[in-house]
Design a protein around this motif. Structure first.
Motif, PDB file in Angstrom:
ATOM      1  N   PRO A 170     -16.260  88.233  72.961  1.00 44.68           N
ATOM      2  CA  PRO A 170     -15.646  88.747  74.270  1.00 44.68           C
ATOM      3  C   PRO A 170     -16.896  88.528  75.335  1.00 44.68           C
ATOM      4  O   PRO A 170     -16.442  87.833  76.437  1.00 44.68           O
ATOM      5  N   THR A 171     -18.114  88.618  75.158  1.00 39.57           N
ATOM      6  CA  THR A 171     -18.866  88.265  76.121  1.00 39.57           C
ATOM      7  C   THR A 171     -19.191  86.578  76.329  1.00 39.57           C
ATOM      8  O   THR A 171     -19.352  86.286  77.372  1.00 39.57           O
ATOM      9  N   ALA A 172     -19.242  86.139  75.254  1.00 40.58           N
ATOM     10  CA  ALA A 172     -19.071  84.547  75.205  1.00 40.58           C
ATOM     11  C   ALA A 172     -17.890  84.004  76.120  1.00 40.58           C
ATOM     12  O   ALA A 172     -18.186  82.871  76.550  1.00 40.58           O
ATOM     13  N   ALA A 173     -16.946  84.872  75.850  1.00 38.12           N
ATOM     14  CA  ALA A 173     -15.752  84.250  76.765  1.00 38.12           C
ATOM     15  C   ALA A 173     -16.111  84.245  78.226  1.00 38.12           C
ATOM     16  O   ALA A 173     -15.507  83.502  78.944  1.00 38.12           O
ATOM     17  N   LEU A 174     -16.760  85.484  78.668  1.00 39.78           N
ATOM     18  CA  LEU A 174     -16.957  85.489  79.919  1.00 39.78           C
ATOM     19  C   LEU A 174     -17.865  84.185  80.449  1.00 39.78           C
ATOM     20  O   LEU A 174     -17.591  83.810  81.554  1.00 39.78           O
ATOM     21  N   LEU A 175     -18.940  84.027  79.737  1.00 40.91           N
ATOM     22  CA  LEU A 175     -19.735  82.757  80.079  1.00 40.91           C
ATOM     23  C   LEU A 175     -18.767  81.623  80.187  1.00 40.91           C
ATOM     24  O   LEU A 175     -18.955  80.788  81.161  1.00 40.91           O
ATOM     25  N   ALA A 176     -18.048  81.332  79.009  1.00 43.82           N
ATOM     26  CA  ALA A 176     -17.277  80.162  78.903  1.00 43.82           C
ATOM     27  C   ALA A 176     -16.151  79.840  80.161  1.00 43.82           C
ATOM     28  O   ALA A 176     -15.877  79.142  80.836  1.00 43.82           O
ATOM     29  N   LEU A 177     -15.827  81.271  80.823  1.00 44.71           N
ATOM     30  CA  LEU A 177     -14.879  81.418  81.871  1.00 44.71           C
ATOM     31  C   LEU A 177     -15.510  80.882  83.261  1.00 44.71           C
ATOM     32  O   LEU A 177     -15.218  80.091  83.878  1.00 44.71           O
ATOM     33  N   GLU A 178     -16.819  81.377  83.155  1.00 41.77           N
ATOM     34  CA  GLU A 178     -17.602  80.692  84.289  1.00 41.77           C
ATOM     35  C   GLU A 178     -17.869  79.586  84.404  1.00 41.77           C
ATOM     36  O   GLU A 178     -17.631  78.811  85.497  1.00 41.77           O
ATOM     37  N   GLN A 179     -18.268  78.905  83.218  1.00 42.28           N
ATOM     38  CA  GLN A 179     -18.620  77.604  83.381  1.00 42.28           C
ATOM     39  C   GLN A 179     -17.292  76.647  83.402  1.00 42.28           C
ATOM     40  O   GLN A 179     -17.210  75.639  84.188  1.00 42.28           O
ATOM     41  N   SER A 180     -16.014  77.028  83.127  1.00 36.88           N
ATOM     42  CA  SER A 180     -14.904  76.649  83.174  1.00 36.88           C
ATOM     43  C   SER A 180     -14.372  76.388  84.662  1.00 36.88           C
ATOM     44  O   SER A 180     -13.952  75.328  85.202  1.00 36.88           O
ATOM     45  N   TYR A 181     -14.520  77.449  85.211  1.00 37.87           N
ATOM     46  CA  TYR A 181     -14.047  77.616  86.643  1.00 37.87           C
ATOM     47  C   TYR A 181     -15.310  76.919  87.639  1.00 37.87           C
ATOM     48  O   TYR A 181     -14.653  75.941  88.464  1.00 37.87           O
ATOM     49  N   ILE A 182     -16.452  76.584  87.306  1.00 37.47           N
ATOM     50  CA  ILE A 182     -17.402  75.793  88.089  1.00 37.47           C
ATOM     51  C   ILE A 182     -17.120  74.367  87.873  1.00 37.47           C
ATOM     52  O   ILE A 182     -16.948  73.343  88.512  1.00 37.47           O
ATOM     53  N   ARG A 183     -16.692  73.924  86.298  1.00 34.36           N
ATOM     54  CA  ARG A 183     -16.332  72.701  86.180  1.00 34.36           C
ATOM     55  C   ARG A 183     -15.008  72.111  86.706  1.00 34.36           C
ATOM     56  O   ARG A 183     -14.954  71.168  86.969  1.00 34.36           O
ATOM     57  N   PHE A 184     -14.197  73.362  86.931  1.00 34.13           N
ATOM     58  CA  PHE A 184     -12.819  72.882  87.532  1.00 34.13           C
ATOM     59  C   PHE A 184     -13.127  72.325  88.926  1.00 34.13           C
ATOM     60  O   PHE A 184     -12.428  71.571  89.326  1.00 34.13           O
TER      61      PHE A 184
END
Length: 213
Positions: free
Chosen positions: A83-97
């Motif tokens: 779950p915590t790793a998902a939050l990090l992945a979402l931040e990176q995905s948002y910025i990459r988008f």
């Protein structure tokens, strides 16, 4: 395609694509139905077959952007290991988008242009994108990594963090900071995102925050 070869569905897609290119090259202020028609190689009246006005065109394009963002966020969350790793992945995905789709990103959060209150599909698409983040935060609550009362503030904080970093990078501000400190914008973002577990009180050697029994 020539101006006579578009069929009904292709014309709409071509107009949206032309509008996106125009935003990326000249900015949102350059968009008009006439300019978009010219960029798509069709008559000036052709856009009115699909869009009542400029705001309707921008709303449809914003909706398209939110749906693309939702898809990418969903993949990022699904492939994270915790779950915590998902939050990090979402931040990176948002910025990459934002970096990969600057035309969409600059438009999607301009309500005075897309008028979401007049275009419910746009509002629903935006809520769906935020819903991926909210669901990931809820998963942290379920896993005992976050108390329930912090769920909503945490989701808003993470959204603000990701959006702020993305905007600063697009505007060149993080590149300036990176040069000043002898690093890169990407490295600065990584260092901020890597601090998220500490913000949650999980990971980095700290015990997870448990909800009350």
């Amino acid at each position: 395609m020539t101006r006579t070869s578009y069929h009904h569905g292709a014309l709409r897609d071509a107009l949206l694509a032309a509008c996106l290119r125009l935003i990326e090259t000249e900015g949102i202020a350059a968009v008009s139905l006439r300019r978009v028609a010219r960029a798509a190689g069709v008559s000036s009246g052709a856009p009115y077959h699909h869009f009542a006005d400029r705001a309707a065109l921008l709303a449809d394009l914003a909706t398209q952007g939110f749906r693309l963002l939702t898809d990418q966020l969903s993949v990022a969350r699904a492939t994270a290991g915790s779950p915590t790793a998902a939050l990090l992945a979402l931040e990176q995905s948002y910025i990459r988008f934002a970096r990969e789709q600057p035309g969409y990103f600059r438009l999607m959060f301009r309500p005075e242009l897309s008028q979401p209150e007049k275009h419910p599909d746009t509002r629903a698409a935006g809520e769906a994108a935020f819903g991926v983040l909210a669901a990931a935060v809820d998963a942290c609550v379920t896993a005992g990594e976050l108390p329930p009362e912090r769920a909503e503030p945490t989701a808003l904080t993470l959204w603000a963090l990701g959006h702020g970093l993305a905007s600063l990078w697009l505007d060149g501000q993080l590149d300036k900071r990176g040069t000043l400190f002898g690093t890169t914008a990407a490295a600065l973002i990584d260092s901020v995102v890597d601090g998220i577990p500490g913000f949650l009180g999980a990971g980095t050697g700290s015990p997870p925050v448990r909800p009350p029994e």
